[in-house]
Design a protein around this motif. Sequence first.
Motif, PDB file in Angstrom:
ATOM      1  N   THR A  37      -3.047  -8.695   0.151  1.00 53.14           N
ATOM      2  CA  THR A  37      -2.655  -8.080   1.416  1.00 53.14           C
ATOM      3  C   THR A  37      -1.527  -7.066   1.244  1.00 53.14           C
ATOM      4  OG1 THR A  37      -1.138  -9.908   1.873  1.00 53.14           O
ATOM      5  CG2 THR A  37      -3.379 -10.073   2.804  1.00 53.14           C
ATOM      6  N   THR A  39       0.251  -3.655   0.550  1.00 48.17           N
ATOM      7  CA  THR A  39      -0.193  -2.274   0.765  1.00 48.17           C
ATOM      8  C   THR A  39       0.358  -1.290  -0.272  1.00 48.17           C
ATOM      9  OG1 THR A  39       1.637  -1.867   2.295  1.00 48.17           O
ATOM     10  CG2 THR A  39      -0.460  -2.610   3.251  1.00 48.17           C
ATOM     11  N   THR A  53      -0.523  -0.010   7.429  1.00 45.57           N
ATOM     12  CA  THR A  53       0.055  -1.103   8.210  1.00 45.57           C
ATOM     13  C   THR A  53      -0.563  -2.458   7.884  1.00 45.57           C
ATOM     14  OG1 THR A  53      -1.467  -0.727  10.051  1.00 45.57           O
ATOM     15  CG2 THR A  53       0.638   0.457  10.106  1.00 45.57           C
ATOM     16  N   GLY A  54      -1.621  -2.465   7.082  1.00 52.59           N
ATOM     17  CA  GLY A  54      -2.239  -3.729   6.701  1.00 52.59           C
ATOM     18  C   GLY A  54      -3.317  -3.500   5.673  1.00 52.59           C
TER      19      GLY A  54
END
Length: 156
Positions: A37, A39, A53-54
């Motif tokens: 997860t 980035t 953002t994700g």
Amino acid sequence: MERRKVIGIGVGAALAVPPAWWGLRQVASGAEEDWHTDTAPLERAFPLLGPLTGAKWVSSRDNDRDLPSPELVISGFATLAPGKRAELTAAHAFVSEGPADDFSSWFEKPLKGEGPEDPQWIRSPELDRDDSGHTTHLWFDRRSDTVRFRALNPYG
């Protein structure tokens, strides 16, 4: 005969307890998901996407097999910052085109069923790279800020 049945049931129940206990321990200890997860690696691989953002992504070097791939392949989904998709679609030519497969490689199994619901994919040949060992494909969902990606040797 009755005694053997009772003993067999007791042994079966005892064998079932350790896997259940181990599974609960994994959940309680916050065991990692089947995907990454973070980035930052994606922002280095795809600088044009800007801050993300994700993300949910996997790598061919993830330890799901005895011998991971010698070449690095990353695949998954990332969420763009608000307004970034509009900025990219205004600056580049896009065509309606989705991915040819649904995560068919062995390491991509955790991604099946993830991503936006009923996506309307578009891609820009300008944003894809295919030079000197780099192969990158980016698909953008028209309805969300989601980008699906697959990249071979994204860092050179």
